[in-house]
Write a protein that holds these residues in place. Sequence first.
Motif, PDB file in Angstrom:
ATOM      1  N   TYR A  96       1.064  -1.063   0.054  1.00 37.47           N
ATOM      2  CA  TYR A  96       0.118  -0.015   0.136  1.00 37.47           C
ATOM      3  C   TYR A  96       0.897   1.087   0.154  1.00 37.47           C
ATOM      4  O   TYR A  96       1.808   1.313   0.785  1.00 37.47           O
ATOM      5  N   THR A  98       1.019   5.630  -0.314  1.00 36.27           N
ATOM      6  CA  THR A  98       0.428   7.047  -0.073  1.00 36.27           C
ATOM      7  C   THR A  98       1.358   7.876  -0.268  1.00 36.27           C
ATOM      8  O   THR A  98       2.345   7.763   0.525  1.00 36.27           O
ATOM      9  N   SER A 109      -2.865   7.649  -3.858  1.00 38.45           N
ATOM     10  CA  SER A 109      -2.689   6.366  -3.083  1.00 38.45           C
ATOM     11  C   SER A 109      -2.851   5.418  -4.128  1.00 38.45           C
ATOM     12  O   SER A 109      -3.315   5.458  -5.233  1.00 38.45           O
ATOM     13  N   ARG A 110      -2.111   4.207  -3.899  1.00 38.63           N
ATOM     14  CA  ARG A 110      -2.266   3.096  -4.771  1.00 38.63           C
ATOM     15  C   ARG A 110      -2.003   1.755  -4.078  1.00 38.63           C
ATOM     16  O   ARG A 110      -1.290   1.886  -2.957  1.00 38.63           O
ATOM     17  N   GLU A 111      -2.562   0.724  -4.622  1.00 45.10           N
ATOM     18  CA  GLU A 111      -1.870  -0.699  -4.062  1.00 45.10           C
ATOM     19  C   GLU A 111      -1.736  -1.493  -5.000  1.00 45.10           C
ATOM     20  O   GLU A 111      -2.226  -1.288  -6.325  1.00 45.10           O
ATOM     21  N   ASP A 361      -9.272   2.583   7.693  1.00 51.53           N
ATOM     22  CA  ASP A 361      -9.226   2.381   6.085  1.00 51.53           C
ATOM     23  C   ASP A 361      -7.785   1.829   6.285  1.00 51.53           C
ATOM     24  O   ASP A 361      -7.052   2.461   6.886  1.00 51.53           O
ATOM     25  N   SER A 363      -5.580   2.048   4.227  1.00 53.21           N
ATOM     26  CA  SER A 363      -4.462   3.156   3.599  1.00 53.21           C
ATOM     27  C   SER A 363      -3.941   3.796   4.693  1.00 53.21           C
ATOM     28  O   SER A 363      -2.903   4.469   4.630  1.00 53.21           O
ATOM     29  N   ALA A 366      -0.411   2.947   5.317  1.00 51.56           N
ATOM     30  CA  ALA A 366       0.565   3.848   4.369  1.00 51.56           C
ATOM     31  C   ALA A 366       0.744   5.141   4.889  1.00 51.56           C
ATOM     32  O   ALA A 366       1.995   5.717   5.011  1.00 51.56           O
ATOM     33  N   ARG A 367      -0.395   5.959   5.334  1.00 54.72           N
ATOM     34  CA  ARG A 367      -0.166   7.233   5.866  1.00 54.72           C
ATOM     35  C   ARG A 367       0.634   7.267   7.011  1.00 54.72           C
ATOM     36  O   ARG A 367       1.522   8.215   7.205  1.00 54.72           O
TER      37      ARG A 367
END
Length: 379
Positions: A96, A98, A109-111, A361, A363, A366-367
Motif C-alpha cells: 500500500y 500513499t 494512493s495506490r496498492e 481504512d 491505507s 501507509a499514511r
Amino acid sequence: MSDSASVDIAGLAPAVKAALLEVLIHGELPRAEIARRLNLSRASLTRITRTLVDAGLLAEGGTRLMAQTGRPSEMLILQPQARHVLGIKLTGDVLYATVTDLSATAVASRELRLPSPDPADVVAEIAGVAREFSAEYPDIVAVGIAIAGRVRQDRAGAVVEVSAFLDWTDVPLGAMVTEATGLPCSVENDVRALTVTEHWFGAGTGLDDMALITVGVGIGCGLVVNGRLVEGAHARAGQLSHLIVDDAGPYCDLGHRGCATSMLVNSAIVGAYRVAGVDYEGVVAAARAGDAVARAIFADAGRALGVLVASVANLTDPQKIVLTGDGIAVVELAGDAMRAEIARRLDTEAVDVDIDVRLWDFSEWARAGAGLAIRDMLS
C-alpha cells in the motif's frame, strides 16, 4: 524543482527544525509565541523564520493582537504542499502506497500485489512506485515504511529483525530502499508508526501522554509518555496480545487461556461463531442484524477490549486512548460491554478515560509510514 524545494529539511539546523515543528504540530503561530516556546531572541527567530520562508516551508500571514503583550504579532503559517513524502505499508502480499504533504494529508494512493516476499523484489516494487509518484510529485523528499514485525535502528539504516508475514529475518530494508530510490528511508513497526502519526497529526495532536490500541488481525499498542514514543529496552513496549482477560476463556494458538488474542482478534471471533464459510465481515453483519450468537461473541470481545483499555489507563494515565484498526466494529457492537469493563477495572482514583474511536481504512497504515518519515526528518 525550484531553489526553495531543493532545501534539505533533514539538513536544517536543530533550532530551525524546532521552529518548523512548532507550526507543523500546533498550526499557525505568532512569531512571539514561537520565540517564547523555544526560548529564542527576536533576532534569532527572525533569522530562523527567514530560512523557513525562503525554503517555502512557512509563509508570513497577517498580524494578530496577543493578549499577553497587547501588541500585534505576525503569524507564521505552514506551507504543507511545499514537500511531499511517500508512505508504504507492507503486508505478506500487498504493498500500500500513499503520498502525503508535510501535514500527513494524503494526496494520492495506490496498492499493488507483491510478486514475491523476497526482499529484493519488494524493494524493486517500492522503487517503482516511488518513480511513478515522482512524475507528479517531484518534491518527494523521503520514504517511510510501516511493517508488522520488529525493527531495530542501526547506523546504516533500519533493519527488519523479524516480520512473520513476509518471513523476513534481519533485512536491512532502510539501506536497501535508500540505495534503490536515492531517498532517505525510515522503517518502523506499523503500530508505532501509526502512534507517531496520530500523536503529531491526528487525535493526539498537542498531547504529551496518549495511547493507541489497534484491534483486527492482531492487537497492537503504542504509547506516548511525556511527548515521546515509548520503545522499551528491547523495542517491545506495548505487548498486550496475550494479556489474560478471562481466566475461563478459550485458548489461543500459543496455549494461553483467556488472553486477549483468544477473544478479540478477527480470527478468534470467526472461530467462535463456528459457521462454515462466514468470515469476519459476515459475523459483523450477523451481529448488526441481531444474531444472538454473534452479538454474544462481540460482547465477550468488548469486555476483553475493556480490560486492555483499563490496563493501559491504570499503567500510564494517558490524556487520551485512541482505538482503531480493521476490527474496530467491536466498539460499535459491544461498546457498552467495553465501557462497563473499563469502569469495573479502573483504579478508584483514576480520571475517566478519554476514548477516541477512529474509523479505519487500510491505507491509514501507509499514511502512518509517511508520518514516520516526517518525524524522522524533523527529529
